[in-house]
Design a protein around this motif. Structure first.
Motif, PDB file in Angstrom:
ATOM      1  N   ASP A 134       0.933  -1.775  -0.023  1.00 24.77           N
ATOM      2  CA  ASP A 134       0.222  -0.190   0.090  1.00 24.77           C
ATOM      3  C   ASP A 134       0.688   1.481   0.076  1.00 24.77           C
ATOM      4  O   ASP A 134       1.758   1.072   0.848  1.00 24.77           O
ATOM      5  N   ARG A 135       0.941   2.104  -0.966  1.00 30.91           N
ATOM      6  CA  ARG A 135       2.086   3.503  -1.530  1.00 30.91           C
ATOM      7  C   ARG A 135       0.445   4.419  -1.247  1.00 30.91           C
ATOM      8  O   ARG A 135       1.132   5.573  -1.164  1.00 30.91           O
ATOM      9  N   ILE A 136      -0.245   4.497  -1.100  1.00 31.35           N
ATOM     10  CA  ILE A 136      -1.579   4.983  -1.148  1.00 31.35           C
ATOM     11  C   ILE A 136      -2.110   5.363  -0.251  1.00 31.35           C
ATOM     12  O   ILE A 136      -2.523   6.556   0.113  1.00 31.35           O
ATOM     13  N   SER A 137      -2.771   4.959   0.275  1.00 30.70           N
ATOM     14  CA  SER A 137      -4.229   4.978   1.191  1.00 30.70           C
ATOM     15  C   SER A 137      -3.586   5.587   2.270  1.00 30.70           C
ATOM     16  O   SER A 137      -4.194   6.111   2.407  1.00 30.70           O
ATOM     17  N   SER A 138      -2.432   5.306   2.837  1.00 23.89           N
ATOM     18  CA  SER A 138      -2.288   5.861   4.060  1.00 23.89           C
ATOM     19  C   SER A 138      -1.821   7.542   3.633  1.00 23.89           C
ATOM     20  O   SER A 138      -1.467   8.191   4.632  1.00 23.89           O
ATOM     21  N   GLN A 139      -1.149   7.838   2.591  1.00 21.22           N
ATOM     22  CA  GLN A 139      -1.660   9.471   2.123  1.00 21.22           C
ATOM     23  C   GLN A 139      -2.864   9.415   1.617  1.00 21.22           C
ATOM     24  O   GLN A 139      -3.505  11.411   1.779  1.00 21.22           O
ATOM     25  N   CYS A 171      -1.860  -8.003   3.731  1.00 20.33           N
ATOM     26  CA  CYS A 171       0.707  -8.007   3.499  1.00 20.33           C
ATOM     27  C   CYS A 171       0.699  -8.705   3.853  1.00 20.33           C
ATOM     28  O   CYS A 171       1.063  -8.156   5.819  1.00 20.33           O
ATOM     29  N   PRO A 172       1.744  -9.988   3.933  1.00 18.66           N
ATOM     30  CA  PRO A 172       2.836  -9.642   5.108  1.00 18.66           C
ATOM     31  C   PRO A 172       3.741  -8.437   5.271  1.00 18.66           C
ATOM     32  O   PRO A 172       3.791  -8.011   4.742  1.00 18.66           O
ATOM     33  N   PRO A 173       3.949  -8.287   6.332  1.00 16.51           N
ATOM     34  CA  PRO A 173       4.534  -7.605   7.103  1.00 16.51           C
ATOM     35  C   PRO A 173       6.279  -6.970   6.195  1.00 16.51           C
ATOM     36  O   PRO A 173       5.917  -6.066   5.697  1.00 16.51           O
ATOM     37  N   SER A 174       6.810  -7.737   6.143  1.00 11.27           N
ATOM     38  CA  SER A 174       8.311  -7.531   5.194  1.00 11.27           C
ATOM     39  C   SER A 174       7.912  -7.005   3.781  1.00 11.27           C
ATOM     40  O   SER A 174       8.781  -6.788   3.200  1.00 11.27           O
ATOM     41  N   LEU A 175       6.783  -7.551   2.956  1.00 11.08           N
ATOM     42  CA  LEU A 175       6.258  -7.063   1.615  1.00 11.08           C
ATOM     43  C   LEU A 175       5.357  -5.755   1.868  1.00 11.08           C
ATOM     44  O   LEU A 175       5.682  -4.924   1.028  1.00 11.08           O
ATOM     45  N   ALA A 180       4.057   2.912   5.148  1.00 11.43           N
ATOM     46  CA  ALA A 180       2.252   2.076   5.464  1.00 11.43           C
ATOM     47  C   ALA A 180       1.793   2.717   6.866  1.00 11.43           C
ATOM     48  O   ALA A 180       2.946   2.031   7.340  1.00 11.43           O
ATOM     49  N   ALA A 181       0.755   3.024   7.134  1.00 13.25           N
ATOM     50  CA  ALA A 181       0.601   3.089   8.748  1.00 13.25           C
ATOM     51  C   ALA A 181       0.409   1.924   8.823  1.00 13.25           C
ATOM     52  O   ALA A 181      -0.229   1.047   8.297  1.00 13.25           O
ATOM     53  N   ALA A 307       3.895  -0.718  -6.603  1.00 14.83           N
ATOM     54  CA  ALA A 307       4.783  -1.016  -5.108  1.00 14.83           C
ATOM     55  C   ALA A 307       4.651  -2.390  -5.088  1.00 14.83           C
ATOM     56  O   ALA A 307       5.612  -3.161  -4.677  1.00 14.83           O
ATOM     57  N   VAL A 308       3.520  -3.294  -5.830  1.00 15.03           N
ATOM     58  CA  VAL A 308       3.494  -4.206  -6.595  1.00 15.03           C
ATOM     59  C   VAL A 308       4.814  -5.113  -6.390  1.00 15.03           C
ATOM     60  O   VAL A 308       5.290  -5.842  -5.874  1.00 15.03           O
ATOM     61  N   GLY A 309       5.160  -5.049  -7.560  1.00 15.61           N
ATOM     62  CA  GLY A 309       5.997  -5.288  -8.938  1.00 15.61           C
ATOM     63  C   GLY A 309       7.454  -4.779  -7.707  1.00 15.61           C
ATOM     64  O   GLY A 309       8.276  -5.762  -7.252  1.00 15.61           O
TER      65      GLY A 309
END
Length: 382
Positions: A134-139, A171-175, A180-181, A307-309
């Motif tokens: 998640d690169r977007i929703s926290s912002q 999402c697994p935390p290390s990924l 992300a918040a 962000a996924v890639g």
């Protein structure tokens, strides 16, 4: 407890289905609200739904951010105006559904901001459910709360949209993206629709198998030259069967080494694949990782897909591929070489299997149901 789920598009609903099932299994009532395609996907998952119509001539956007140059930040001013226009067009029906049904809690797609206003109007908690990296929703969510204050006020919701009371993160935390918040982890359980296990996936095979999944709305399905070059290159990889999940309507005959099974849910055969080539959709990526499958992800300007890639590559479970360049390059630097690398180098499989183990160790959807029940029982002040 009654839970109303709001989703913008079917693929966003898919990630929330396992939590919905867990809620139903625990005896709670669940209703999905969204456009007709969302309602159809809910029905296919065994969930009841209410259709909320989109304004005439207005197309649902799949992303929280517009396409642009890789690495460029979103144009927040443009996005906020898009949010105002769209939410203003659908909010009244969302409020009608919610006021008729009287939910105790909302489970919200990160970019269906109508849900945050509905939660505020009914004074019930809103729980945002992420899709993956998640690169977007926290912002975007704080900006949406600000941008939609007037839209909410016009419906008597003077305090504006609600901020999420909880964020669920499959999402697994290390990924997860580093910015992300914080969120409540929940195990990703693959759900790609209902179907019949294909017989060919159950039979012994001597060669290697690659799954190719580009979703239903990606440019690869509308560019014949790119599609033809892709299929030609995949067919040239020795000892490889490629399983393509969607084919353009005007595509010609496929080579013998390429299989097109039609509408078969990924989770019914992806565990029998040696690698996955896809567009960067979070659901596709996490389904592959749940089975420990290494991946090739097509580079995208869309920040969510990009962000996924980038995160999968950073964890060593795959590579990001400039598809146009790879199709133009010589075989030593092109698509065939990239596919061979991911299939042959053991590090990719090992990293993907480590992520699969991390996914398995996250709390099951049933484990978060008591948290949601407790949250729904907590008074929400305005």
């Amino acid at each position: 407890m009654r839970v109303l789920i709001v989703a913008l598009v079917p693929s966003h609903l898919m990630s929330m289905v396992p939590v919905a099932w867990a809620l139903r299994a625990a005896g709670h009532e669940v209703l999905v609200a969204g456009g007709a395609p969302v309602a159809e996907r809910a029905a296919a998952a065994g969930l009841s739904a209410a259709v909320v119509s989109e304004p005439p001539g207005r197309r649902v956007r799949r992303s929280a951010a517009p396409s642009g140059l890789p690495g460029a930040g979103p144009d927040w001013t443009l996005l906020q105006e898009r949010w105002r226009q769209r939410v203003d067009g659908v909010l009244d029906e969302h409020l009608d559904v919610a006021r008729d049904w009287q939910p105790d809690l909302l489970l919200v797609d990160p970019i269906e901001f109508s849900g945050l206003i509905v939660a505020a109007a009914l004074r019930v908690p809103a729980v945002v459910h992420r899709w993956g990296p998640d690169r977007i929703s926290s912002q975007s969510i704080p900006r949406a709360v600000e941008a939609l204050a007037e839209v909410a006020a016009l419906r008597g919701v003077d305090g504006g949209p609600a901020l999420p009371s909880m964020v669920l993160d499959p999402c697994p935390p290390s990924l997860q993206c580093t910015d992300a918040a914080a969120a409540q982890p929940v195990r990703f359980v693959p759900f790609n629709g209902a179907g019949t296990p294909p017989r060919w996936a159950q039979r012994p095979r001597s060669g290697r198998r690659l799954c190719v999944s580009f979703g239903g709305e990606t440019p690869m399905l509308t560019q014949p030259a790119v599609w033809d070059a892709l299929i030609r290159e995949l067919a040239a990889v020795s000892d490889l069967e490629s399983v393509v999940t969607a084919v353009p309507q005007d595509a010609g005959a496929l080579p013998a080494a390429v299989r097109a099974p039609g509408q078969v849910p990924l989770d019914l055969f992806l565990g029998d694949c040696d690698a996955l080539l896809h567009h960067g959709g979070a659901g596709t990526a996490l389904t592959g990782l749940a089975f420990g499958v290494p991946q090739l992800i097509v580079a995208q300007p869309n920040p969510s897909w990009a962000a996924v890639g980038e995160r999968i590559a950073a964890r060593g479970a795959g590579v990001v591929l400039d598809l146009d360049a790879a199709l133009r390059a010589e075989s030593t630097a092109g698509l065939r070489a990239a596919v061979e690398e991911v299939l042959s180098a053991p590090g990719y499989r090992a990293a993907a299997e480590a992520l699969a183990d991390e996914i398995r160790r996250l709390p099951a959807p049933s484990a978060v149901v008591p948290l949601l029940t407790e949250l729904a029982a907590t008074p929400v002040g305005r």
